[in-house]
Design a protein around this motif. Structure first.
Motif, PDB file in Angstrom:
ATOM      1  N   ALA A 142       0.839  -1.205   0.000  1.00 49.98           N
ATOM      2  CA  ALA A 142       0.000   0.000   0.000  1.00 49.98           C
ATOM      3  C   ALA A 142       0.869   1.248   0.000  1.00 49.98           C
ATOM      4  CB  ALA A 142      -0.919  -0.007   1.216  1.00 49.98           C
ATOM      5  N   LEU A 143       1.916   1.231   0.793  1.00 45.81           N
ATOM      6  CA  LEU A 143       2.824   2.373   0.870  1.00 45.81           C
ATOM      7  C   LEU A 143       3.519   2.607  -0.474  1.00 45.81           C
ATOM      8  CD1 LEU A 143       4.180   4.594   2.508  1.00 45.81           C
ATOM      9  CD2 LEU A 143       5.804   2.881   3.356  1.00 45.81           C
ATOM     10  N   GLU A 144       3.977   1.542  -1.099  1.00 49.03           N
ATOM     11  CA  GLU A 144       4.639   1.675  -2.417  1.00 49.03           C
ATOM     12  C   GLU A 144       3.682   2.264  -3.440  1.00 49.03           C
ATOM     13  OE1 GLU A 144       5.971  -2.277  -3.392  1.00 49.03           O
ATOM     14  OE2 GLU A 144       7.274  -2.390  -1.639  1.00 49.03           O
ATOM     15  N   ALA A 145       2.466   1.754  -3.475  1.00 48.41           N
ATOM     16  CA  ALA A 145       1.480   2.249  -4.448  1.00 48.41           C
ATOM     17  C   ALA A 145       1.105   3.698  -4.151  1.00 48.41           C
ATOM     18  CB  ALA A 145       0.246   1.360  -4.439  1.00 48.41           C
ATOM     19  N   ALA A 146       0.946   4.027  -2.875  1.00 47.58           N
ATOM     20  CA  ALA A 146       0.586   5.402  -2.502  1.00 47.58           C
ATOM     21  C   ALA A 146       1.686   6.381  -2.906  1.00 47.58           C
ATOM     22  CB  ALA A 146       0.318   5.484  -1.000  1.00 47.58           C
ATOM     23  N   LYS A 147       2.931   6.001  -2.727  1.00 45.65           N
ATOM     24  CA  LYS A 147       4.036   6.881  -3.132  1.00 45.65           C
ATOM     25  C   LYS A 147       3.997   7.140  -4.636  1.00 45.65           C
ATOM     26  CE  LYS A 147       7.318   5.826   0.567  1.00 45.65           C
ATOM     27  NZ  LYS A 147       8.589   5.188   0.928  1.00 45.65           N
ATOM     28  N   LYS A 148       3.734   6.101  -5.408  1.00 46.99           N
ATOM     29  CA  LYS A 148       3.636   6.277  -6.870  1.00 46.99           C
ATOM     30  C   LYS A 148       2.461   7.176  -7.229  1.00 46.99           C
ATOM     31  CE  LYS A 148       5.743   1.822  -8.000  1.00 46.99           C
ATOM     32  NZ  LYS A 148       5.493   0.466  -8.540  1.00 46.99           N
ATOM     33  N   ALA A 149       1.354   7.013  -6.516  1.00 43.56           N
ATOM     34  CA  ALA A 149       0.176   7.838  -6.786  1.00 43.56           C
ATOM     35  C   ALA A 149       0.474   9.306  -6.512  1.00 43.56           C
ATOM     36  CB  ALA A 149      -0.997   7.362  -5.931  1.00 43.56           C
ATOM     37  N   VAL A 150       1.142   9.577  -5.406  1.00 44.23           N
ATOM     38  CA  VAL A 150       1.483  10.962  -5.059  1.00 44.23           C
ATOM     39  C   VAL A 150       2.425  11.549  -6.104  1.00 44.23           C
ATOM     40  CG1 VAL A 150       2.711  12.395  -3.369  1.00 44.23           C
ATOM     41  CG2 VAL A 150       1.001  10.739  -2.600  1.00 44.23           C
ATOM     42  N   GLU A 151       3.373  10.756  -6.570  1.00 40.75           N
ATOM     43  CA  GLU A 151       4.285  11.225  -7.629  1.00 40.75           C
ATOM     44  C   GLU A 151       3.520  11.612  -8.889  1.00 40.75           C
ATOM     45  OE1 GLU A 151       7.202   8.173  -8.327  1.00 40.75           O
ATOM     46  OE2 GLU A 151       8.042   8.355  -6.309  1.00 40.75           O
ATOM     47  N   MET A 152       2.382  10.959  -9.105  1.00 44.18           N
ATOM     48  CA  MET A 152       1.564  11.257 -10.284  1.00 44.18           C
ATOM     49  C   MET A 152       0.553  12.373 -10.021  1.00 44.18           C
ATOM     50  SD  MET A 152       0.934   7.374 -11.677  1.00 44.18           S
ATOM     51  CE  MET A 152      -0.066   7.895 -13.058  1.00 44.18           C
ATOM     52  N   GLY A 153       0.632  12.986  -8.840  1.00 48.54           N
ATOM     53  CA  GLY A 153      -0.250  14.105  -8.523  1.00 48.54           C
ATOM     54  C   GLY A 153      -1.551  13.725  -7.841  1.00 48.54           C
ATOM     55  N   GLU A 154      -1.696  12.482  -7.440  1.00 51.34           N
ATOM     56  CA  GLU A 154      -2.905  12.032  -6.749  1.00 51.34           C
ATOM     57  C   GLU A 154      -2.709  12.273  -5.240  1.00 51.34           C
ATOM     58  OE1 GLU A 154      -3.822   7.972  -7.887  1.00 51.34           O
ATOM     59  OE2 GLU A 154      -3.360   8.417  -9.968  1.00 51.34           O
ATOM     60  N   ASN A 155      -2.897  13.507  -4.824  1.00 51.40           N
ATOM     61  CA  ASN A 155      -2.581  13.894  -3.448  1.00 51.40           C
ATOM     62  C   ASN A 155      -3.465  13.230  -2.407  1.00 51.40           C
ATOM     63  OD1 ASN A 155      -0.441  15.457  -4.268  1.00 51.40           O
ATOM     64  ND2 ASN A 155      -1.668  17.303  -4.446  1.00 51.40           N
ATOM     65  N   TYR A 156      -4.633  12.753  -2.793  1.00 50.78           N
ATOM     66  CA  TYR A 156      -5.482  12.043  -1.832  1.00 50.78           C
ATOM     67  C   TYR A 156      -4.795  10.779  -1.320  1.00 50.78           C
ATOM     68  CZ  TYR A 156      -6.570   8.750  -5.568  1.00 50.78           C
ATOM     69  OH  TYR A 156      -6.462   7.809  -6.563  1.00 50.78           O
ATOM     70  N   ALA A 157      -3.831  10.270  -2.062  1.00 52.91           N
ATOM     71  CA  ALA A 157      -3.122   9.049  -1.670  1.00 52.91           C
ATOM     72  C   ALA A 157      -2.208   9.279  -0.467  1.00 52.91           C
ATOM     73  CB  ALA A 157      -2.326   8.487  -2.849  1.00 52.91           C
ATOM     74  N   TYR A 158      -1.996  10.549  -0.096  1.00 48.52           N
ATOM     75  CA  TYR A 158      -1.261  10.812   1.151  1.00 48.52           C
ATOM     76  C   TYR A 158      -1.967  10.150   2.338  1.00 48.52           C
ATOM     77  CZ  TYR A 158       2.151  14.275  -0.546  1.00 48.52           C
ATOM     78  OH  TYR A 158       3.208  14.903  -1.169  1.00 48.52           O
ATOM     79  N   GLU A 159      -3.293  10.083   2.267  1.00 53.17           N
ATOM     80  CA  GLU A 159      -4.041   9.427   3.346  1.00 53.17           C
ATOM     81  C   GLU A 159      -3.618   7.964   3.458  1.00 53.17           C
ATOM     82  OE1 GLU A 159      -8.398   7.695   4.570  1.00 53.17           O
ATOM     83  OE2 GLU A 159      -8.259   8.920   2.766  1.00 53.17           O
ATOM     84  N   TYR A 160      -3.603   7.258   2.349  1.00 54.76           N
ATOM     85  CA  TYR A 160      -3.243   5.837   2.358  1.00 54.76           C
ATOM     86  C   TYR A 160      -1.785   5.648   2.770  1.00 54.76           C
ATOM     87  CZ  TYR A 160      -7.443   5.944  -0.523  1.00 54.76           C
ATOM     88  OH  TYR A 160      -8.701   6.181  -1.004  1.00 54.76           O
ATOM     89  N   MET A 161      -0.962   6.592   2.352  1.00 53.03           N
ATOM     90  CA  MET A 161       0.446   6.556   2.731  1.00 53.03           C
ATOM     91  C   MET A 161       0.574   6.662   4.249  1.00 53.03           C
ATOM     92  SD  MET A 161       3.553   9.070   1.447  1.00 53.03           S
ATOM     93  CE  MET A 161       3.144   8.868  -0.264  1.00 53.03           C
ATOM     94  N   ALA A 162      -0.149   7.609   4.833  1.00 51.14           N
ATOM     95  CA  ALA A 162      -0.105   7.808   6.286  1.00 51.14           C
ATOM     96  C   ALA A 162      -0.623   6.572   7.021  1.00 51.14           C
ATOM     97  CB  ALA A 162      -0.934   9.030   6.663  1.00 51.14           C
TER      98      ALA A 162
END
Length: 147
Positions: A77-97
């Motif tokens: 989940a953390l790996e995918a969330a980091k990739k999402a944030v890199e692509m500008g999907e800032n909502y994925a910061y929640e999943y990262m946290a």
């Protein structure tokens, strides 16, 4: 005519498997949402993982991160969330946290959650539902550590 039919019939049979792949994905998503997210039944996390793997392979990283959390795979989940944030999907910061919190990285989790709040604004709509779900499937999940 019979030879033509014998040639065409196997093509339809093999082609139906490709159509059915989407059916299997939809079924996996529905089972994951019902059994794991709604009922807290962790015996069905393989459905979530199947769906998350598909999303990850098609570069739908933000959504994949959530389904990896549901499949009890916070590292993925953390790996995918980091990739999402890199692509500008800032909502994925929640999943990262949330993943960082589950991986016992509270300082990183707080930072990611702060980034989430900055980018989304009023986050209680999202987090209240997600936190309740995560509490069902992770006994050690404590959202107060994000504050």
């Amino acid at each position: 005519m019979k030879k033509l039919l014998l040639f065409i019939l196997p093509l339809f049979i093999f082609a139906s498997d490709k159509v059915c792949t989407k059916c299997n994905l939809n079924k996996a998503q529905m089972k994951c949402n019902y059994y794991v997210a709604k009922k807290g039944d962790t015996s069905k996390v393989n459905e979530c993982k199947f769906y998350a793997d598909y999303l990850n392979s098609t570069k739908v990283y933000g959504k994949a991160a959530w389904y990896y959390l549901l499949s009890k795979e916070p590292t993925k989940a953390l790996e995918a969330a980091k990739k999402a944030v890199e692509m500008g999907e800032n909502y994925a910061y929640e999943y990262m946290a949330e993943a960082q919190l589950l991986l016992k990285k509270p300082k990183e989790a707080k930072k990611s959650f702060t980034n989430f709040k900055k980018s989304v604004g009023d986050n209680t709509f999202f987090t209240s539902k997600h936190f309740a779900i995560l509490k069902k499937i992770y006994k050690n999940f404590n959202e107060n550590e994000l504050q």
